[in-house]
Design a protein around this motif. Sequence first.
Motif, short mmCIF file in Angstrom:
data_model
loop_
_atom_site.label_atom_id
_atom_site.label_comp_id
_atom_site.label_asym_id
_atom_site.label_seq_id
_atom_site.Cartn_x
_atom_site.Cartn_y
_atom_site.Cartn_z
N THR A 327 46.98 23.39 44.89
CA THR A 327 47.80 24.51 44.04
C THR A 327 47.19 25.80 44.12
O THR A 327 47.97 26.71 44.49
CB THR A 327 47.53 24.17 42.55
OG1 THR A 327 48.16 22.76 42.46
CG2 THR A 327 48.20 24.79 41.70
N VAL A 328 45.99 25.77 44.35
CA VAL A 328 45.14 27.18 44.75
C VAL A 328 45.74 27.62 46.00
O VAL A 328 45.80 28.92 46.28
CB VAL A 328 43.78 26.99 44.64
CG1 VAL A 328 43.07 28.41 45.08
CG2 VAL A 328 43.32 26.91 43.12
N SER A 329 45.62 26.74 47.06
CA SER A 329 45.92 27.32 48.19
C SER A 329 47.34 27.75 48.51
O SER A 329 47.67 28.73 49.48
CB SER A 329 45.58 26.21 49.48
OG SER A 329 46.46 25.03 49.09
N LYS A 330 48.13 27.12 47.84
CA LYS A 330 49.66 27.74 47.83
C LYS A 330 49.89 28.84 47.50
O LYS A 330 50.58 29.56 47.85
CB LYS A 330 50.52 26.42 47.40
CG LYS A 330 51.82 26.61 47.44
CD LYS A 330 52.76 25.55 47.08
CE LYS A 330 54.32 25.57 47.51
NZ LYS A 330 54.94 24.25 47.55
N VAL A 392 39.49 34.88 45.66
CA VAL A 392 40.13 33.82 44.71
C VAL A 392 39.24 33.54 43.59
O VAL A 392 39.28 33.39 42.47
CB VAL A 392 40.66 32.77 45.44
CG1 VAL A 392 41.03 31.82 44.40
CG2 VAL A 392 42.18 33.32 46.26
N MET A 393 38.03 32.76 44.36
CA MET A 393 36.99 32.29 43.32
C MET A 393 36.35 33.26 42.57
O MET A 393 36.09 33.08 41.15
CB MET A 393 35.75 31.74 44.39
CG MET A 393 36.32 30.49 45.10
SD MET A 393 36.97 29.20 44.37
CE MET A 393 35.24 28.51 43.56
N ASN A 394 36.07 34.44 42.88
CA ASN A 394 35.61 35.51 42.03
C ASN A 394 36.77 36.09 41.04
O ASN A 394 36.25 36.36 40.02
CB ASN A 394 35.15 37.00 43.00
CG ASN A 394 33.85 36.55 43.57
OD1 ASN A 394 32.70 36.55 42.94
ND2 ASN A 394 33.91 36.34 44.99
N LYS A 395 37.81 35.86 41.36
CA LYS A 395 38.77 36.50 40.42
C LYS A 395 38.95 35.29 39.24
O LYS A 395 38.96 35.79 37.92
CB LYS A 395 40.28 36.42 41.14
CG LYS A 395 41.17 37.06 40.07
CD LYS A 395 42.61 37.40 40.93
CE LYS A 395 43.51 38.07 40.03
NZ LYS A 395 44.81 38.59 40.65
N ASP A 430 50.25 35.93 40.43
CA ASP A 430 49.25 34.83 40.85
C ASP A 430 48.62 34.09 39.60
O ASP A 430 48.57 32.73 39.75
CB ASP A 430 48.17 35.31 41.91
CG ASP A 430 47.30 36.35 41.04
OD1 ASP A 430 47.75 37.10 40.23
OD2 ASP A 430 46.22 36.38 41.86
N ILE A 431 48.14 34.85 38.67
CA ILE A 431 47.55 33.86 37.54
C ILE A 431 48.46 33.00 36.74
O ILE A 431 48.27 32.05 36.26
CB ILE A 431 46.84 34.88 36.62
CG1 ILE A 431 45.51 35.61 37.38
CG2 ILE A 431 46.25 34.34 35.51
CD1 ILE A 431 44.64 36.37 36.52
#
Length: 591
Positions: A327-330, A392-395, A430-431
Amino acid sequence: MKKDSLSVKIVERIKNAGVTDIRAKVTNKFNYVAHVRFSIDQEGRLTDWGCDGYYRECEEGFCIHCAAVKDTFGADIETVAVDPSYKDSVLSESVSDIESEPDVDDTANEASFQSLVSDLAVDMDNSEPEEDIELPSFSQTDDMPGYSYTEEETDDKSGMWEEQESAKPDHEEDSVESVYDPEEFDEEEKDENDFDEDMSPREMSILLGTDTDNGEEVYLYPNNTEFVLHNNIGIIGTMGTGKTQFTKSLVTQFHLNDKDNYDGMPIGMLIFDYKGDYNETKPDFSETVGAMIVKPYKIPYNPFALNLKKVNIPLLPLHTANNFMETVSKIYNLGAKQMNILLECIIAAYKLRGIDLENEKTWRRPAPTFEDVFHVYENSPEGNVKDSLSAVMNKLHNFRIFESDVNKTVSLSQMLKNIVVMDISGYDEDIQGLVVAITLDQFYSQMQTFGSSRTNGKLRQLRTLILVDEADNFMKMGFPSLRKIMKEGREFGVGVILSTQSLTHFSGSDDDYSRYILTWIVHNVNDLKHKDIEFVLKQKSKSSETEKMYLAIKGLKKHRSVVKISDNQPLMIQDKPFWELYNELHKKAKD
């Protein structure tokens, strides 16, 4: 009994091992029903309580619903244990007779966890923790009611499901209408099909509007399988046509009429609000239905929670980790290497929580949170690389999307005992996509654990409705969970409402969501095309019926729509808007 506009009705009493469990319904002036559970011990003390209205308030004291039921008993309850620690101790002792792991100080847990994070970061390829490392022990969460495995337990789980049958979640409990009588009590187990006449299956009816040709009221009968096979609904309309008012009215009526659901089971609802039409800024709706507003800040469900069934697929933690990774990668277009790093970090976080990929006995331990995964990533060599995965991880970490305290997380199914509005208005696209996708992933996974919804002849029990407002925002991303819920939800009593501004969003979709929709409500559409009517509403190509439908839709005024249900002929109706329903409810409450 009525007090402060709340009506209390005791519906069930069950006595087991000296503890009396009380089930009650508390109804407010808008007919919103909260289901309250009390446990009274042999000495007449109230040892546990809770409801599906304000479950977080019940953790620290009495919400308005629980207080109303408590006042009903009055002197029948000699003492009340309001100390949360006492309540927790009673819960831990009474829910399960299985030996639990000893409690460990949370501070020591987290210190041990952080130490393990650092150790693991040295070698991400190390698949097994060192044998001399003592894995931290954590308390039970609501995701795993009433069960904790110890290392000594055998692989024989024949007794596990017998225990769960006696402590199954509220949404699976048999609801038997009765009148509370302290002098009488039947200790025999009730047959699940033994309903009183008042609780026998009935037909729900939702007023859509009135037929503009003959003035007759037009209804949807959502739990009657002879009328409609499932409750996937498409609501279409350009901004300003009354689409949102109609949708609010529809959702509110589902809520107010769930007393006519199979055995009176309340219908949980999950509303994804892209524009802020259903949040606390619109109290007329949120207060009428008693909605719980959740924003993408410390969302209380855990995306890495393991949803267990009687028979689980092998490597369930790996599947759960992989779903999150995909999901995150998409959404963020991660590359193959970054996807693999994220997957390894999630697997490592499971191991640090004492969860083994292959050992089912460990799967009931509390799952890692996103913060656990972030700490693993941050302490790994890859955590120093500035790339898209790092961004992504930091966001996700900085925005605190998910609850970081595992002891404050609840299962999504528990949240959906309420009407939940996921207010994603104003957030980055994106969120928004991430929250909707992961929530639907979680829901689909938990839906499989529900078992088939109950039926009685032509009537089927409804459990949950999902509303995706401005659904084109999500449909265009092509996530599989929404399509799978729409395709398989009927068996589990689940329906999906998709609200968009154009029929093109359906006819142009690779997933073709229209094939899973039988009920259409179409308001005026600016960019209407003949091919959209033919494709979505199944009209004959270039026929007179298509032309007639095209002209009818283009000529619709505000709060008017064309309704097509299953294979029935389309009808033009005057909508039942929410503001009209709201005024009627207030007038009725005053009378």
